[in-house]
Scaffold this motif. Structure first.
Motif: not given
Length: 194
Positions: A156-160, A164-165, A170-176
């Motif tokens: 949960d901490l990692l996901a938060d 946040q950071h 952009a990450l979703d675009h890179l994946i797709r």
């Protein structure tokens, strides 16, 4: 070795041929020895000799979830290995899927099973037994530690932190769509390899 002593354990640290993979470079660390391979690349490597057992490498690689018992305590974990114990003079530690597993000799405990300490009941039982064998009177295992709860909190901490950071769009675009064609390439070879 002659054909008469083919089952004898060769002298420690005799390497006949190089191993095939990095995984095969290191014998089971606590084993007495790793006997020669029977295929086209035989080799022998000494273990530490802490447990009275011999390991041989074989295909296929074992990768599976397992369940069993340590005495009366249920255990679960996973195995991922090529090594097979083909001789042991030690007591078994666990029973996995109905078969003896692991090796115990004095203060040394070994097994192919990973993740045993994630089982809260097993961990508490085993740590209590280890403390008793070591003469640690008064040792008490924390009764409320839950590996699953700690792992969930860490995830949960990692996901938060990612939320946040990291630029999620952009990450979703890179994946797709993959990396841009004009993305610079970082070369990793040394100048002498060019």
């Amino acid at each position: 070795m002659t054909s008469d002593d083919a089952t004898a354990v060769p002298p420690p640290a005799t390497r006949l041929d190089p191993p095939r993979t990095d995984h095969e470079r290191a014998p089971a660390p606590a084993a007495r020895s790793v006997p020669p391979r029977t295929d086209h690349e035989p080799w022998v490597a000494a273990g530490l000799g802490l447990l009275d057992l011999d390991i041989e490498f074989a295909d296929p690689k074992i990768a599976r979830q397992v369940t069993g018992r340590a005495g009366d305590t249920p255990v679960h974990g996973y195995e991922i290995h090529h090594g097979r114990v083909h001789r042991t003079g030690d007591h078994a530690w666990l029973t996995i899927d109905g078969a003896p597993e692991g090796s115990v000799r004095q203060a040394i405990w070994g097994t192919h099973v990973h993740g045993l300490l994630e089982s809260d009941d097993f961990r508490r039982h085993w740590l209590t037994e280890v403390a008793a064998r070591a003469g640690r009177t008064g040792f008490t295992v924390a009764p409320d530690t839950s590996v699953a709860a700690i792992r969930t909190a860490q995830l949960d901490l990692l996901a938060d932190l990612i939320e946040q950071h990291v630029d999620l769009d952009a990450l979703d675009h890179l994946i797709r769509h993959g990396a841009p064609a004009d993305l610079p390439v970082i070369r990793t070879e040394t100048p002498s390899a060019r």
